[in-house]
Write an enzyme that holds these catalytic residues in place. Structure first.
Site, mmCIF file in Angstrom:
data_model
loop_
_atom_site.group_PDB
_atom_site.id
_atom_site.type_symbol
_atom_site.label_atom_id
_atom_site.label_comp_id
_atom_site.label_asym_id
_atom_site.label_seq_id
_atom_site.Cartn_x
_atom_site.Cartn_y
_atom_site.Cartn_z
ATOM 1 N N ASP A 12 47.465 74.619 -19.556
ATOM 2 C CA ASP A 12 48.630 76.076 -20.070
ATOM 3 C C ASP A 12 47.766 76.929 -19.091
ATOM 4 O OD1 ASP A 12 50.537 77.263 -20.897
ATOM 5 O OD2 ASP A 12 48.834 77.531 -23.245
ATOM 6 N N ASN A 14 49.711 77.870 -15.619
ATOM 7 C CA ASN A 14 50.237 77.220 -14.831
ATOM 8 C C ASN A 14 51.180 78.562 -14.386
ATOM 9 O OD1 ASN A 14 48.200 74.989 -14.099
ATOM 10 N ND2 ASN A 14 50.505 74.363 -14.590
ATOM 11 N N ARG A 16 51.784 82.131 -15.635
ATOM 12 C CA ARG A 16 51.403 83.160 -15.912
ATOM 13 C C ARG A 16 50.094 83.870 -14.787
ATOM 14 N NH1 ARG A 16 51.225 81.302 -20.682
ATOM 15 N NH2 ARG A 16 49.393 80.975 -20.550
ATOM 16 N N ARG A 25 56.682 81.046 -10.647
ATOM 17 C CA ARG A 25 55.639 79.836 -11.240
ATOM 18 C C ARG A 25 55.352 78.716 -10.794
ATOM 19 N NH1 ARG A 25 56.126 81.142 -16.575
ATOM 20 N NH2 ARG A 25 56.331 79.410 -17.595
ATOM 21 N N HIS A 29 51.878 74.887 -10.451
ATOM 22 C CA HIS A 29 52.104 74.202 -11.876
ATOM 23 C C HIS A 29 51.560 73.382 -9.916
ATOM 24 C CE1 HIS A 29 54.558 75.454 -14.767
ATOM 25 N NE2 HIS A 29 55.840 75.911 -14.438
ATOM 26 N N SER A 57 56.614 68.693 -21.881
ATOM 27 C CA SER A 57 56.546 68.135 -23.171
ATOM 28 C C SER A 57 58.088 68.293 -23.551
ATOM 29 C CB SER A 57 55.759 69.129 -24.539
ATOM 30 O OG SER A 57 56.848 70.915 -23.736
ATOM 31 N N THR A 58 58.450 67.410 -24.882
ATOM 32 C CA THR A 58 59.015 67.260 -25.021
ATOM 33 C C THR A 58 60.378 68.625 -25.013
ATOM 34 O OG1 THR A 58 58.725 67.190 -27.819
ATOM 35 C CG2 THR A 58 59.045 65.021 -26.107
ATOM 36 N N LEU A 123 37.989 55.758 -13.818
ATOM 37 C CA LEU A 123 38.181 56.456 -15.309
ATOM 38 C C LEU A 123 39.663 56.627 -15.922
ATOM 39 C CD1 LEU A 123 38.685 59.698 -17.230
ATOM 40 C CD2 LEU A 123 39.925 60.414 -14.774
ATOM 41 N N ARG A 186 46.776 77.158 -29.812
ATOM 42 C CA ARG A 186 47.776 76.371 -30.815
ATOM 43 C C ARG A 186 48.167 74.533 -30.564
ATOM 44 N NH1 ARG A 186 51.130 80.443 -28.478
ATOM 45 N NH2 ARG A 186 52.357 79.658 -27.242
ATOM 46 N N LEU A 187 48.289 73.725 -31.116
ATOM 47 C CA LEU A 187 48.522 72.805 -30.476
ATOM 48 C C LEU A 187 49.439 71.899 -29.547
ATOM 49 C CD1 LEU A 187 46.550 70.368 -33.166
ATOM 50 C CD2 LEU A 187 45.699 71.663 -31.272
ATOM 51 N N GLU A 199 37.180 68.266 -31.765
ATOM 52 C CA GLU A 199 36.301 68.931 -31.698
ATOM 53 C C GLU A 199 37.706 70.403 -30.820
ATOM 54 O OE1 GLU A 199 34.097 70.815 -33.511
ATOM 55 O OE2 GLU A 199 33.245 68.766 -34.728
#
Length: 238
Positions: A12, A14, A16, A25, A29, A57-58, A123, A186-187, A199
Site C-alpha cells: 500500500d 504507491n 500517495r 501515481r 506503482h 484486488s477485485t 522462494l 484494515r485487511l 500476526e
C-alpha cells in the site's frame, strides 16, 4: 531470530508516495513493482519460504480507467521481468485470483510463468492478482457444490481441509505474518480465511520505501508475539 515461514504483504501507498514527490501515481506503482523484486530476494536470504503480495484486488477495477490501464501495462512488463528474476533466483511463482477477467495476453503470460517456474526450489512467491477473498471463497463454494452434485464429494465429509483444497491457496501454508504498509489498518478483502491466526504488523512506511531493514523490524515484532492459536500455556490460568 525466528523467521516466519510465510509472510503476506499488502503493498500500500504507491500512489500517495508518488504524489508526495510531485509525480503521477503510475510512477509510484512502477517503483513499487521494482521494490517487490528487492524484497523477494531479501526474504529468501532471510530464510522465508513463502511470500504472498497483494498486487491488484477485485475492487481495484473501480479506480480511474487511466490508472487501471497503466497498471495492466505495468503488469505485462512485470511478467517478463518476473520470468527472468525467477530463473535467476530459482523462484517458484503462483498467481492467486480470478485471472479470467484479465486480457488474454496477460493470462497467457501468467500460465507461462507458472509453468516455467513450477519445479523451482527457491522462494515460493504468490501474486494476488484480480484477487478478493470473498470472491475466492465464492468460487471455491461453487466448485465444491458442483463436485457434491456430481457425487465426487459427500457433504458430510466437508471439513476445513476439504474446503481449503478448493481455495486459490491450496497447498500453501497459512501466513504467519501479515505486513501492511502506508498506515492503513484494515485487511481490504485479503486472505480472510488464511489469516485466521496470523500476526499483523502495520507500518506508516509506504511500499516503495519498504526496505530490508523495515522487513527486519516487522520480523522482530513478530518474534515478540505469543502465538497460542486460541489455547493457553500450561502455567496460565484459563
Amino acid at each position: 531470530m525466528n523467521v516466519p515461514q510465510h509472510i503476506a504483504i499488502i503493498l500500500d501507498g504507491n500512489g500517495r508516495w508518488a504524489k508526495a514527490k510531485g509525480m503521477p501515481r503510475n510512477y509510484g506503482h512502477a517503483q513499487g513493482s521494482k521494490n517487490v523484486e528487492r524484497i523477494c530476494e531479501e526474504a529468501w536470504r532471510m530464510g522465508i519460504k513463502y511470500l504472498t503480495v497483494y498486487a491488484f484486488s477485485t475492487e481495484n477495477w473501480n479506480r480511474p480507467e487511466s490508472e487501471v490501464s497503466a497498471l495492466m501495462k505495468l503488469l505485462r512488463n512485470y511478467m517478463k521481468t518476473c520470468l527472468k528474476t525467477a530463473a535467476k533466483n530459482d523462484m517458484k511463482v503462483r498467481v492467486l485470483g480470478d485471472i479470467e477477467a484479465l486480457d488474454e495476453d496477460i493470462r497467457t503470460r501468467i500460465l507461462e510463468l507458472e509453468e516455467a517456474t513450477k519445479d523451482n526450489g527457491g522462494l515460493n512467491f504468490q501474486i494476488a492478482l484480480n484477487y478478493g477473498s470473498r470472491d475466492e471463497m465464492i468460487r471455491a463454494v461453487r466448485r465444491l457444490a458442483r463436485d457434491c452434485a456430481d457425487g465426487k464429494v459427500v457433504p458430510e465429509t466437508i471439513d476445513e481441509t476439504v474446503f481449503e483444497s478448493y481455495l486459490d491457496t491450496h497447498g500453501i501454508p497459512d501466513p504467519d505474518l501479515l505486513i501492511r504498509t502506508s498506515g492503513e489498518l484494515r485487511l481490504s478483502n485479503y486472505l480472510l480465511w488464511q489469516l485466521a491466526y496470523t500476526e499483523f504488523y502495520f507500518t506508516e512506511i509506504p511500499w516503495p520505501d519498504f526496505t530490508k531493514e523495515e522487513l527486519e523490524k516487522a520480523i522482530a515484532q513478530y518474534n515478540k508475539r505469543d502465538r497460542r492459536y486460541g489455547g493457553v500455556k500450561e502455567e496460565e490460568d484459563v
